[in-house]
Each structure stands twice: as structure tokens, then as C-alpha cells.
Design a protein around this motif. Structure first.
Motif, PDB file in Angstrom:
ATOM      1  N   LEU A   1       8.893   1.276  10.591  1.00 32.75           N
ATOM      2  CA  LEU A   1      10.585   1.650  10.641  1.00 32.75           C
ATOM      3  C   LEU A   1      11.258   0.636  10.878  1.00 32.75           C
ATOM      4  CD1 LEU A   1      12.237   3.981  10.457  1.00 32.75           C
ATOM      5  CD2 LEU A   1      12.074   4.213  12.987  1.00 32.75           C
ATOM      6  N   PRO A   2      11.071  -0.541  11.636  1.00 33.53           N
ATOM      7  CA  PRO A   2      12.118  -1.728  11.570  1.00 33.53           C
ATOM      8  C   PRO A   2      12.363  -2.398  10.326  1.00 33.53           C
ATOM      9  CG  PRO A   2      10.601  -1.468  13.722  1.00 33.53           C
ATOM     10  CD  PRO A   2       9.902  -0.505  12.658  1.00 33.53           C
ATOM     11  N   ALA A   3      10.968  -2.702   9.622  1.00 38.91           N
ATOM     12  CA  ALA A   3      11.169  -3.096   8.406  1.00 38.91           C
ATOM     13  C   ALA A   3      11.784  -2.453   7.335  1.00 38.91           C
ATOM     14  CB  ALA A   3       9.780  -3.459   7.839  1.00 38.91           C
ATOM     15  N   PHE A   4      11.669  -1.121   7.420  1.00 41.81           N
ATOM     16  CA  PHE A   4      12.252  -0.212   6.439  1.00 41.81           C
ATOM     17  C   PHE A   4      13.695  -0.099   6.732  1.00 41.81           C
ATOM     18  CE2 PHE A   4      13.749   4.121   5.514  1.00 41.81           C
ATOM     19  CZ  PHE A   4      13.402   4.133   4.091  1.00 41.81           C
ATOM     20  N   LEU A   5      14.092  -0.085   7.856  1.00 41.93           N
ATOM     21  CA  LEU A   5      15.773   0.088   8.000  1.00 41.93           C
ATOM     22  C   LEU A   5      16.417  -1.117   7.763  1.00 41.93           C
ATOM     23  CD1 LEU A   5      15.598   1.757  11.613  1.00 41.93           C
ATOM     24  CD2 LEU A   5      16.242   2.834   9.330  1.00 41.93           C
ATOM     25  N   LYS A   6      15.704  -2.299   7.998  1.00 49.21           N
ATOM     26  CA  LYS A   6      15.916  -3.750   7.711  1.00 49.21           C
ATOM     27  C   LYS A   6      16.375  -3.888   6.163  1.00 49.21           C
ATOM     28  CE  LYS A   6      15.120  -8.788   7.950  1.00 49.21           C
ATOM     29  NZ  LYS A   6      14.065  -9.850   8.475  1.00 49.21           N
ATOM     30  N   GLY A   7      15.212  -3.524   5.323  1.00 48.75           N
ATOM     31  CA  GLY A   7      15.113  -3.543   3.953  1.00 48.75           C
ATOM     32  C   GLY A   7      16.094  -2.624   3.343  1.00 48.75           C
ATOM     33  N   MET A   8      16.355  -1.292   3.880  1.00 54.19           N
ATOM     34  CA  MET A   8      17.623  -0.562   3.460  1.00 54.19           C
ATOM     35  C   MET A   8      18.932  -1.316   3.504  1.00 54.19           C
ATOM     36  SD  MET A   8      15.978   1.900   1.992  1.00 54.19           S
ATOM     37  CE  MET A   8      17.402   3.299   1.733  1.00 54.19           C
ATOM     38  N   LYS A   9      19.011  -2.086   4.608  1.00 58.21           N
ATOM     39  CA  LYS A   9      20.546  -2.452   4.760  1.00 58.21           C
ATOM     40  C   LYS A   9      20.852  -3.757   4.337  1.00 58.21           C
ATOM     41  CE  LYS A   9      23.689  -3.148   8.711  1.00 58.21           C
ATOM     42  NZ  LYS A   9      23.854  -3.302  10.340  1.00 58.21           N
ATOM     43  N   ASN A  10      19.909  -4.946   4.535  1.00 58.61           N
ATOM     44  CA  ASN A  10      20.154  -6.166   3.985  1.00 58.61           C
ATOM     45  C   ASN A  10      19.017  -6.251   2.738  1.00 58.61           C
ATOM     46  OD1 ASN A  10      21.677  -6.655   6.251  1.00 58.61           O
ATOM     47  ND2 ASN A  10      19.607  -6.812   7.691  1.00 58.61           N
ATOM     48  N   ILE A  11      19.809  -5.984   1.822  1.00 58.78           N
ATOM     49  CA  ILE A  11      19.146  -6.031   0.590  1.00 58.78           C
ATOM     50  C   ILE A  11      19.063  -7.393  -0.362  1.00 58.78           C
ATOM     51  CG2 ILE A  11      18.657  -4.697  -1.644  1.00 58.78           C
ATOM     52  CD1 ILE A  11      20.153  -2.535  -0.330  1.00 58.78           C
ATOM     53  N   GLU A  12      17.989  -7.871  -0.288  1.00 60.18           N
ATOM     54  CA  GLU A  12      17.827  -9.382  -0.916  1.00 60.18           C
ATOM     55  C   GLU A  12      17.393  -9.067  -2.540  1.00 60.18           C
ATOM     56  OE1 GLU A  12      15.502 -13.503  -0.874  1.00 60.18           O
ATOM     57  OE2 GLU A  12      16.668 -12.975   0.877  1.00 60.18           O
ATOM     58  N   ARG A  13      16.435  -7.926  -2.417  1.00 58.43           N
ATOM     59  CA  ARG A  13      15.852  -7.999  -3.795  1.00 58.43           C
ATOM     60  C   ARG A  13      15.800  -6.410  -3.881  1.00 58.43           C
ATOM     61  NH1 ARG A  13      12.332 -10.447  -7.218  1.00 58.43           N
ATOM     62  NH2 ARG A  13      12.249 -12.424  -5.570  1.00 58.43           N
ATOM     63  N   ALA A  14      16.293  -5.929  -5.159  1.00 61.03           N
ATOM     64  CA  ALA A  14      16.294  -4.458  -5.763  1.00 61.03           C
ATOM     65  C   ALA A  14      15.386  -4.391  -6.854  1.00 61.03           C
ATOM     66  CB  ALA A  14      17.595  -3.952  -5.832  1.00 61.03           C
TER      67      ALA A  14
ATOM     68  N   PRO B   1       0.798  -1.099   0.090  1.00 62.23           N
ATOM     69  CA  PRO B   1       0.107   0.082  -0.053  1.00 62.23           C
ATOM     70  C   PRO B   1       0.709   1.234  -0.066  1.00 62.23           C
ATOM     71  CG  PRO B   1      -0.868  -1.732   1.758  1.00 62.23           C
ATOM     72  CD  PRO B   1       0.566  -2.178   0.994  1.00 62.23           C
ATOM     73  N   ASN B   2       0.289   2.325  -0.764  1.00 61.13           N
ATOM     74  CA  ASN B   2       1.089   3.592  -0.532  1.00 61.13           C
ATOM     75  C   ASN B   2       1.166   4.239   0.793  1.00 61.13           C
ATOM     76  OD1 ASN B   2      -0.688   3.583  -3.446  1.00 61.13           O
ATOM     77  ND2 ASN B   2       1.254   4.434  -3.701  1.00 61.13           N
ATOM     78  N   PHE B   3       2.359   5.162   0.704  1.00 63.59           N
ATOM     79  CA  PHE B   3       2.307   5.881   2.050  1.00 63.59           C
ATOM     80  C   PHE B   3       1.272   6.898   2.085  1.00 63.59           C
ATOM     81  CE2 PHE B   3       6.725   4.005   2.069  1.00 63.59           C
ATOM     82  CZ  PHE B   3       6.583   3.308   3.104  1.00 63.59           C
ATOM     83  N   TYR B   4       0.733   7.406   3.401  1.00 60.54           N
ATOM     84  CA  TYR B   4      -0.006   8.509   3.431  1.00 60.54           C
ATOM     85  C   TYR B   4       0.433   9.809   2.786  1.00 60.54           C
ATOM     86  CZ  TYR B   4      -3.864   6.234   5.808  1.00 60.54           C
ATOM     87  OH  TYR B   4      -4.765   5.284   6.375  1.00 60.54           O
TER      88      TYR B   4
ATOM     89  N   GLU C   1       7.615  -4.802   2.469  1.00 57.47           N
ATOM     90  CA  GLU C   1       7.058  -5.414   3.943  1.00 57.47           C
ATOM     91  C   GLU C   1       7.008  -4.165   4.742  1.00 57.47           C
ATOM     92  OE1 GLU C   1       8.923  -8.194   7.339  1.00 57.47           O
ATOM     93  OE2 GLU C   1      10.038  -7.952   5.598  1.00 57.47           O
ATOM     94  N   ALA C   2       7.866  -3.136   4.736  1.00 62.22           N
ATOM     95  CA  ALA C   2       7.627  -1.882   5.469  1.00 62.22           C
ATOM     96  C   ALA C   2       6.431  -1.147   4.975  1.00 62.22           C
ATOM     97  CB  ALA C   2       8.784  -0.950   5.065  1.00 62.22           C
ATOM     98  N   MET C   3       5.941  -1.217   3.940  1.00 58.84           N
ATOM     99  CA  MET C   3       4.939  -0.708   3.520  1.00 58.84           C
ATOM    100  C   MET C   3       3.446  -1.368   4.098  1.00 58.84           C
ATOM    101  SD  MET C   3       6.183   0.132  -0.543  1.00 58.84           S
ATOM    102  CE  MET C   3       4.710   1.133  -1.148  1.00 58.84           C
ATOM    103  N   ARG C   4       3.437  -2.438   3.958  1.00 62.18           N
ATOM    104  CA  ARG C   4       2.547  -3.343   4.499  1.00 62.18           C
ATOM    105  C   ARG C   4       2.588  -3.194   6.007  1.00 62.18           C
ATOM    106  NH1 ARG C   4       4.388  -7.099   0.788  1.00 62.18           N
ATOM    107  NH2 ARG C   4       5.809  -8.085   2.371  1.00 62.18           N
ATOM    108  N   LYS C   5       3.721  -3.303   6.820  1.00 64.79           N
ATOM    109  CA  LYS C   5       3.441  -3.195   8.340  1.00 64.79           C
ATOM    110  C   LYS C   5       3.199  -1.744   8.815  1.00 64.79           C
ATOM    111  CE  LYS C   5       6.316  -7.098   9.288  1.00 64.79           C
ATOM    112  NZ  LYS C   5       7.513  -7.678  10.081  1.00 64.79           N
ATOM    113  N   GLY C   6       3.587  -0.471   7.885  1.00 66.05           N
ATOM    114  CA  GLY C   6       3.268   0.552   8.355  1.00 66.05           C
ATOM    115  C   GLY C   6       2.034   1.073   8.208  1.00 66.05           C
ATOM    116  N   ARG C   7       1.306   0.329   7.267  1.00 68.84           N
ATOM    117  CA  ARG C   7      -0.317   0.555   7.054  1.00 68.84           C
ATOM    118  C   ARG C   7      -0.391   2.151   6.466  1.00 68.84           C
ATOM    119  NH1 ARG C   7      -4.375  -2.232   7.728  1.00 68.84           N
ATOM    120  NH2 ARG C   7      -5.645  -0.487   8.421  1.00 68.84           N
TER     121      ARG C   7
END
Length: 380
Positions: free
Chosen positions: A296-309, A34-37, A282-288
Motif C-alpha cells: 500500500l505505501p508504495a502504491f499510494l506513492k506511485g499513484m501520487k508522485n509519478i516519474e514513469r507512466a 508479479p501479478n496480484f492474486y 514497486e508496489a507489486m513487488r513489495k505486496g507479494r
């Protein structure tokens, strides 16, 4: 009973309901993003989105038995119509429960507006510019949406077909398994072009950290190249300074040095660029709708440990379009992906007839994983 209400662009509470419906509809869906507000409020705010200088927009919510059951927005894009000689009304942000009567009621509002304007066709999903989400998913429902895409349920396609909609264009997305080593051929071409044209690869990571002014200057030059390179493509319209500034701010929010490449010539003009971003779905889903606090935790994780770009865009200036300059971006991007340990790259939506861009990745055995469609509806 189905009732459709128009939401004023100045009605913040109504617009929040409009944006929140998407989040509620896809709650618990592991493929949706989902989009961010803050993105959505900016996109539909005439004071922020400069596209409103040459476009008008109307937003609608559908209620069934008093509960929100669907949404849609229409865009009268005078700029794009003038550029391509069309009489089209665009639809965007179409989301609905699995009830075709709700879909019919929503589109009835757009048909009424289109007739008032003298438009001959409704097309979409298409937003204000090619920088925004476009196309309805018609294949790849078991694949996760990226930041620059919207997910939709399969029944949306059935609803469109019942409306009598037809295909206008399709966009395709490809998945590439990142190789463990750089491509020797791309390296050779890259080195040859550097010598022949005095090209130089910028250290955008250094500028981002130590010289924000220069980073912004080159970033804006990249968006100038994008504007030129994308100009002939379906549905695009020229971007003005304010729109480019907004896009640059988005890039800065998800900027990872290894996932960006900018090449300049001896006159310090950007020749070719490529921007990728980490998958933050994942951050977009969890952040609703928000990054802070739950996303935020999922965003920081996604920015650091990048499996998919995800590839945001690649652009080459017309002067060097046929020199093979894009090979430099391929080489630089692969080097960065390998260095970051990224396993997969998704190319992002590409017009299916754009063979040139698809040829860029042919060496890396791309797998077609998604197809998105722009539908058309005749206004009679």
C-alpha cells in the motif's frame, strides 16, 4: 525426479500455489512485477472471466524432488481459432527454474492435450485476450516490467530454443522522454479537428469524481472502440460486455485524470481515446501478490508522485482513423504528463509490424527498450 500435476480450476489451494510460484521465483528481482492474486484468481475463474464461454483452460505444476519447480497453463481458445481459421493451443503463465528437463515435462502435458484436441500448433505466451499479458521477454532484461507485462529470466529463451520453438510475432516497447512543453504541431492539428468535426475533449476527471455513472458509460464506449480498432491484430478476439466491465474496473483502480483522454463527436460517440497509468511495479513487488498491507505505501506513492507512466491503450474508431484524430490524444496526453511532472512514458507492447501505432511517437525520439516474443511449436 520430475512430476507434473494438473491443478483443477476449482482447487483454490492449488491455484494459490500456482500463482505464488511466480512471486517466489522472482523474489528480490528489481525488474519483475508479479501479478496480484485478485487479478489472477479472477482471470482463471470461469464464474468471473467470461472468456471461458469460448475457451477452455488447464493448469499444471511441475515438482522436482518434491519441490515446485515450474508452472504452465494451456488455453484452447475456440473463439480466436474460429476467427483466424487456426488450430492452435495457447500457453500462458509459463515460469520455471533453470532446468530444461522441467520445461520439457511441462510442455509435454500441453503437447498431449493439443494432440487430443487435434491442434496443429502451440503458441504463446498468450492469454485469454489482448488485454492480458502476452509475449516472452527476449530483449530488455535490465528493464522493469510494467503492470501489463510479465518479466522472465534470459534462460527462458534458451529453453524455448532447445524445444525447437520459432518466432511467430514480436511485440516492442519504446521509452519516450516527456518533453517540457507541448508539441505546437499536435496542438494545431488538435484545434483544427475540433473545429472541422465538432470534436470535444471530455473531462473524465470530473466525471470520475462527480458522476460515476457517466464515467462508466464513456469508459464502456472507449472499450467498444478498442474492440473495433484492435480486431484485425494478431491473436485478438471480440470482447463481450462482461469482459469490458472487468477491464473498466481495472482502469478505475489506477485512474489518474491527467493520464486519460477521451474525445467525442457531435453525436456523443467516442472518436478516439488514450489511457495511461502510473508505474506501480514497486508496489507489486513489495505486496507479494497483494496491495494491502505491504504494497500500500508504495502504491499510494506511485499513484501520487509519478516519474514513469505506462500507456495502456490508444484506440480510434474506424470512421475517423485517417483524419489525424489520434493527434488529439497525443496532445492531451502530453499536456497531462507535463502537468503531473512525469519524466518518462513507456508505450507498452506493440506488434512490431504495426507501423501505424509506432509512427504516433516518432516525433518524440522513442527508444526501443524491450522486445517480447510469441513462440510457436509444431504439434506432430
Amino acid at each position: 525426479m520430475i512430476e507434473v500435476k494438473e491443478i483443477s480450476l476449482s482447487d483454490k489451494r492449488g491455484k494459490k500455489k500456482f500463482f505464488k510460484f511466480l512471486i517466489d521465483l522472482y523474489k528480490g528481482n528489481k525488474y519483475a512485477a508479479p501479478n496480484f492474486y485478485f487479478d489472477e484468481f479472477a482471470e482463471f475463474d470461469p464464474a468471473v472471466n467470461d472468456a471461458f464461454r469460448f475457451a477452455d483452460c488447464r493448469m499444471f505444476l511441475a515438482y522436482k524432488d518434491g519441490k515446485i519447480a515450474g508452472r504452465i497453463a494451456g488455453i484452447w481458445h475456440r473463439g480466436a481459432n474460429e476467427k483466424f481459421g487456426k488450430n492452435e493451443l495457447r500457453f500462458t503463465r509459463f515460469d520455471v527454474i533453470d532446468d530444461f528437463e522441467v520445461t520439457k515435462a511441462l510442455f509435454a502435458k500441453l503437447f498431449d492435450w493439443a494432440k487430443q484436441l487435434g491442434m496443429s500448433e502451440i503458441i504463446g505466451p498468450m492469454s485469454f485476450s489482448d488485454l492480458n499479458e502476452e509475449g516472452m521477454l527476449v530483449d530488455g532484461f535490465d528493464k522493469e516490467a510494467s503492470y501489463i507485462e510479465l518479466y522472465n529470466f534470459p534462460y527462458y529463451v534458451e529453453h524455448m530454443e532447445k524445444l525447437g520453438a520459432y518466432k511467430v510475432v514480436d511485440w516492442t516497447s519504446y521509452e519516450i522522454k516527456v518533453p517540457k512543453e507541448r508539441d505546437p504541431r499536435a496542438q494545431r492539428i488538435s484545434e483544427m479537428l475540433k473545429k472541422k468535426y465538432n470534436f470535444k475533449t471530455l473531462d473524465m476527471g470530473y466525471l470520475f469524481k462527480h458522476n460515476k455513472k457517466e464515467f462508466d458509460r464513456y469508459g464502456m464506449k472507449c472499450l467498444d472502440v478498442l474492440d473495433e480498432a484492435f480486431a484485425p491484430l494478431f491473436g485478438t478476439s471480440p470482447l463481450n460486455e462482461k469482459q469490458k466491465r472487468r477491464e473498466l474496473e481495472t482502469i478505475k483502480q489506477i485512474f489518474v485524470p491527467e493520464l486519460a483522454s477521451v474525445v467525442v463527436d457531435e453525436n456523443d460517440d467516442v472518436v478516439v481515446y488514450g489511457f495511461m497509468m502510473p508505474r506501480i511495479s514497486e508496489a507489486m513487488r513489495k505486496g507479494r501478490g497483494h496491495i494491502i498491507p505491504f504494497g500500500l505505501p508504495a502504491f499510494l506513492k506511485g499513484m501520487k508522485n509519478i516519474e514513469r507512466a505506462d500507456m495502456m491503450s490508444v484506440g480510434v474508431i474506424g470512421k475517423y482513423a485517417n483524419t489525424g484524430a489520434v493527434a488529439m490524444i497525443i496532445d492531451n496526453c502530453l499536456e497531462g504528463l507535463i502537468r503531473k511532472g512525469v519524466k518518462y512514458l513507456e508505450t507498452g507492447p506493440e506488434l512490431e509490424e504495426n507501423r501505424h501505432i509506432q509512427q504516433l511517437w516518432k516525433t518524440y525520439n522513442p527508444e526501443l527498450i524491450k522486445r517480447r516474443r510469441c513462440w510457436g511449436l509444431k504439434v506432430e
